[in-house]
Write a protein that holds these residues in place. Structure first.
Motif, PDB file in Angstrom:
ATOM      1  N   LEU A  49      53.044  70.998  24.787  1.00 26.63           N
ATOM      2  CA  LEU A  49      54.271  71.328  24.063  1.00 26.63           C
ATOM      3  C   LEU A  49      55.513  70.652  24.637  1.00 26.63           C
ATOM      4  O   LEU A  49      56.626  71.010  24.261  1.00 26.63           O
ATOM      5  N   HIS A  50      55.344  69.706  25.512  1.00 29.30           N
ATOM      6  CA  HIS A  50      56.505  69.034  26.104  1.00 29.30           C
ATOM      7  C   HIS A  50      57.336  68.343  25.011  1.00 29.30           C
ATOM      8  O   HIS A  50      56.807  67.693  24.121  1.00 29.30           O
ATOM      9  N   GLY A  51      58.645  68.500  25.066  1.00 30.49           N
ATOM     10  CA  GLY A  51      59.524  67.809  24.123  1.00 30.49           C
ATOM     11  C   GLY A  51      59.700  68.517  22.802  1.00 30.49           C
ATOM     12  O   GLY A  51      60.246  67.944  21.858  1.00 30.49           O
ATOM     13  N   THR A  52      59.261  69.790  22.700  1.00 32.71           N
ATOM     14  CA  THR A  52      59.523  70.563  21.482  1.00 32.71           C
ATOM     15  C   THR A  52      60.913  71.184  21.567  1.00 32.71           C
ATOM     16  O   THR A  52      61.631  70.996  22.543  1.00 32.71           O
ATOM     17  N   MET A  53      61.266  71.945  20.543  1.00 30.69           N
ATOM     18  CA  MET A  53      62.558  72.633  20.523  1.00 30.69           C
ATOM     19  C   MET A  53      62.383  74.126  20.775  1.00 30.69           C
ATOM     20  O   MET A  53      63.173  74.952  20.326  1.00 30.69           O
ATOM     21  N   LEU A  54      61.331  74.487  21.499  1.00 30.57           N
ATOM     22  CA  LEU A  54      61.039  75.896  21.751  1.00 30.57           C
ATOM     23  C   LEU A  54      62.154  76.577  22.551  1.00 30.57           C
ATOM     24  O   LEU A  54      62.551  76.097  23.610  1.00 30.57           O
ATOM     25  N   GLN A  55      62.619  77.684  22.006  1.00 29.27           N
ATOM     26  CA  GLN A  55      63.510  78.550  22.764  1.00 29.27           C
ATOM     27  C   GLN A  55      62.614  79.511  23.549  1.00 29.27           C
ATOM     28  O   GLN A  55      61.929  80.343  22.969  1.00 29.27           O
ATOM     29  N   CYS A  56      62.587  79.368  24.840  1.00 27.96           N
ATOM     30  CA  CYS A  56      61.648  80.143  25.659  1.00 27.96           C
ATOM     31  C   CYS A  56      62.214  81.534  25.909  1.00 27.96           C
ATOM     32  O   CYS A  56      62.700  81.845  27.001  1.00 27.96           O
TER      33      CYS A  56
ATOM     34  N   THR B 218      57.508  67.632  18.787  1.00 25.91           N
ATOM     35  CA  THR B 218      57.304  67.995  17.384  1.00 25.91           C
ATOM     36  C   THR B 218      58.401  68.896  16.828  1.00 25.91           C
ATOM     37  O   THR B 218      58.331  69.295  15.663  1.00 25.91           O
ATOM     38  N   ASN B 219      59.386  69.249  17.640  1.00 24.82           N
ATOM     39  CA  ASN B 219      60.503  70.077  17.193  1.00 24.82           C
ATOM     40  C   ASN B 219      60.076  71.473  16.749  1.00 24.82           C
ATOM     41  O   ASN B 219      60.794  72.123  15.972  1.00 24.82           O
ATOM     42  N   LEU B 220      58.921  71.944  17.211  1.00 21.52           N
ATOM     43  CA  LEU B 220      58.579  73.342  16.970  1.00 21.52           C
ATOM     44  C   LEU B 220      59.602  74.244  17.650  1.00 21.52           C
ATOM     45  O   LEU B 220      60.004  73.989  18.782  1.00 21.52           O
ATOM     46  N   THR B 221      59.997  75.303  16.956  1.00 19.00           N
ATOM     47  CA  THR B 221      60.990  76.208  17.534  1.00 19.00           C
ATOM     48  C   THR B 221      60.383  77.541  17.963  1.00 19.00           C
ATOM     49  O   THR B 221      60.956  78.233  18.802  1.00 19.00           O
TER      50      THR B 221
ATOM     51  N   ALA C 275      47.762  80.671  29.790  1.00 15.62           N
ATOM     52  CA  ALA C 275      47.244  79.602  30.656  1.00 15.62           C
ATOM     53  C   ALA C 275      46.761  78.394  29.863  1.00 15.62           C
ATOM     54  O   ALA C 275      46.580  77.318  30.436  1.00 15.62           O
ATOM     55  N   LYS C 276      46.591  78.551  28.556  1.00 19.17           N
ATOM     56  CA  LYS C 276      46.124  77.440  27.720  1.00 19.17           C
ATOM     57  C   LYS C 276      47.270  76.554  27.239  1.00 19.17           C
ATOM     58  O   LYS C 276      47.043  75.573  26.533  1.00 19.17           O
ATOM     59  N   ILE C 277      48.479  76.895  27.617  1.00 17.79           N
ATOM     60  CA  ILE C 277      49.616  75.997  27.366  1.00 17.79           C
ATOM     61  C   ILE C 277      49.751  75.082  28.569  1.00 17.79           C
ATOM     62  O   ILE C 277      49.811  75.532  29.714  1.00 17.79           O
ATOM     63  N   SER C 278      49.764  73.790  28.319  1.00 16.70           N
ATOM     64  CA  SER C 278      49.756  72.796  29.391  1.00 16.70           C
ATOM     65  C   SER C 278      50.840  73.080  30.428  1.00 16.70           C
ATOM     66  O   SER C 278      51.972  73.447  30.092  1.00 16.70           O
ATOM     67  N   GLN C 279      50.496  72.880  31.691  1.00 17.95           N
ATOM     68  CA  GLN C 279      51.434  73.109  32.787  1.00 17.95           C
ATOM     69  C   GLN C 279      52.625  72.159  32.747  1.00 17.95           C
ATOM     70  O   GLN C 279      53.645  72.422  33.390  1.00 17.95           O
ATOM     71  N   THR C 280      52.520  71.074  32.011  1.00 11.20           N
ATOM     72  CA  THR C 280      53.630  70.115  31.916  1.00 11.20           C
ATOM     73  C   THR C 280      54.570  70.427  30.747  1.00 11.20           C
ATOM     74  O   THR C 280      55.568  69.737  30.563  1.00 11.20           O
ATOM     75  N   SER C 281      54.240  71.433  29.945  1.00 13.35           N
ATOM     76  CA  SER C 281      55.057  71.761  28.779  1.00 13.35           C
ATOM     77  C   SER C 281      56.426  72.275  29.212  1.00 13.35           C
ATOM     78  O   SER C 281      56.554  72.971  30.225  1.00 13.35           O
ATOM     79  N   LYS C 282      57.439  71.952  28.415  1.00 10.53           N
ATOM     80  CA  LYS C 282      58.799  72.346  28.754  1.00 10.53           C
ATOM     81  C   LYS C 282      59.503  72.954  27.555  1.00 10.53           C
ATOM     82  O   LYS C 282      59.159  72.704  26.403  1.00 10.53           O
ATOM     83  N   CYS C 283      60.501  73.750  27.821  1.00  8.57           N
ATOM     84  CA  CYS C 283      61.323  74.354  26.785  1.00  8.57           C
ATOM     85  C   CYS C 283      62.323  73.327  26.251  1.00  8.57           C
ATOM     86  O   CYS C 283      62.427  72.207  26.751  1.00  8.57           O
ATOM     87  N   SER C 284      63.103  73.754  25.253  1.00  5.77           N
ATOM     88  CA  SER C 284      64.066  72.831  24.653  1.00  5.77           C
ATOM     89  C   SER C 284      65.143  72.399  25.637  1.00  5.77           C
ATOM     90  O   SER C 284      65.741  71.328  25.484  1.00  5.77           O
ATOM     91  N   ASP C 285      65.385  73.208  26.662  1.00  5.39           N
ATOM     92  CA  ASP C 285      66.400  72.846  27.650  1.00  5.39           C
ATOM     93  C   ASP C 285      65.832  72.049  28.818  1.00  5.39           C
ATOM     94  O   ASP C 285      66.527  71.768  29.797  1.00  5.39           O
TER      95      ASP C 285
END
Length: 361
Positions: free
Chosen positions: A302-309, A276-279, A325-335
């Motif tokens: 949040l996988h595939g967003t543009m979040l700068q972690c 979703t390109n959330l930053t 802990a409510k953020i999915s374990q598969t979520s990834k940062c923009s990098d």
């Protein structure tokens, strides 16, 4: 003939008469197809005493209506498919006195309105009505389905520019409106039993005039693959006691999510924000959401967003492990690095210090 023999003969004749009546009534219920020459270009098939029809390459709605004129050997049929045909508006008593449980129109042209009582004979039986993959349709008025009180599943998919005159349907549970060309969702009336709404794979740029106060049982809304740039105040305010899924994936939400955009979620709601390109994970938006999810099995993807972690986005969350802990374990940062792996190594200041530092930049 003795009296007893006469009585026995009368009893036998009466039994034969009764069985003949029963046989005749059963014979009348045996589903049969009409002569194929009389229904061309339609085809009829029977299976387990159930009749279904497939009609293709029709040239007009009048041609369809004529096929179901008497004589026709059965009135209650199961499934009707009309495909690759040119029809006009679907007129009243479209199928005569023949009723169906499922009706599918696929790749048809010329339809702009479903007229009142179009499916009059099917009012009691029709459960599924579909118009699919008819790209030449523009504005479609569906006021004519208002009498289908037992309709459970209504589908208008990959077909229209605008859907209007949607009536209140007391038993509708599934509404499929995916793949269409409208930029705003249709205005929906009170649909008391609707629990699943698909508006995905289209051209939506905003969610208004959709008003979830008219959908008190909604548990699932699927919006992936549209052109949403942001969520505004009041967009997704659920009134139902249970919300299972909010799928917003594959939208460019770089414009952000208003703190009052999503309300009324459940403890077990899954909120899909993949690609979703959330930053940023704004605290005003996500703290209320994650606080509800922390009480159940729900989570945010949040996988595939543009979040700068970094501390700017995650500083407030690192002090709240139950929320993190409510953020999915598969979520990834923009990098591409896993969010939980990367943020676990952050050394952040307090929220107040981060806010002060940010305001000075």
């Amino acid at each position: 003939m003795m009296k007893t023999d006469l009585v026995a003969a009368i009893v036998r004749l009466w039994n034969v008469f009764q069985w003949s009546i029963i046989f005749a009534s059963v014979a009348e219920t045996i589903a049969t197809c009409p002569d194929s020459r009389l229904i061309a270009p339609c085809q009829c098939q029977t299976e387990n005493n159930v009749v279904s029809m497939v009609c293709a390459n029709l040239q007009s709605v009048q041609q369809l209506m004529k096929i179901f004129e008497p004589p026709f050997p059965v009135n209650q049929l199961w499934h009707l498919t009309v495909k690759h045909s040119h029809l006009d508006d679907l007129e009243a008593n479209l199928l005569g006195d023949k009723s169906f449980a499922v009706i599918l129109f696929q790749n048809v042209t010329g339809v702009s309105k479903i007229m009142p009582h179009a499916f009059a004979a099917s009012v009691e039986r029709l459960r599924v009505l579909t118009l699919d993959s008819s790209p030449s349709l523009g504005v479609l008025s569906v006021q004519g389905i208002a009498d289908l009180e037992n309709l459970v599943d209504f589908e208008v998919t990959a077909s229209i520019d605008q859907l209007i005159d949607f009536p209140s349907l007391p038993n509708l549970q599934y509404l499929h409106l995916y793949g269409n060309r409208f930029s705003n969702p249709p205005s929906l009336p009170h649909l008391p039993k609707l629990h699943s709404l698909w508006l995905n794979s289209g051209k939506l740029v905003a969610l208004k005039p959709l008003d979830l106060t008219f959908l008190p049982s909604l548990r699932k809304i699927v919006l992936f693959g549209n052109q949403l740039r942001q969520l505004d105040e009041g967009d997704l305010h659920f009134q139902s006691p249970r919300v299972d899924l909010i799928d917003l994936s594959d939208n460019d939400l770089s414009g952000g999510i208003h703190p009052s955009a999503i309300k009324g979620i459940s403890f077990n709601t899954i909120i899909d924000l993949k690609k979703t390109n959330l930053t940023q994970l704004e605290e005003a938006t996500f703290r209320p959401i994650l606080s509800v999810l922390a009480r159940g099995a729900g989570h945010v993807q949040l996988h595939g967003t543009m979040l700068q972690c970094d501390c700017h986005s995650f500083g407030w969350l690192l002090q709240e492990p139950k929320l993190m802990a409510k953020i999915s374990q598969t979520s990834k940062c923009s990098d591409g690095v896993n969010i939980h792996f990367k943020t676990s190594r952050l050394q952040c200041l307090s929220n107040e210090t981060i806010a002060d530092a940010t305001s000075k930049q």
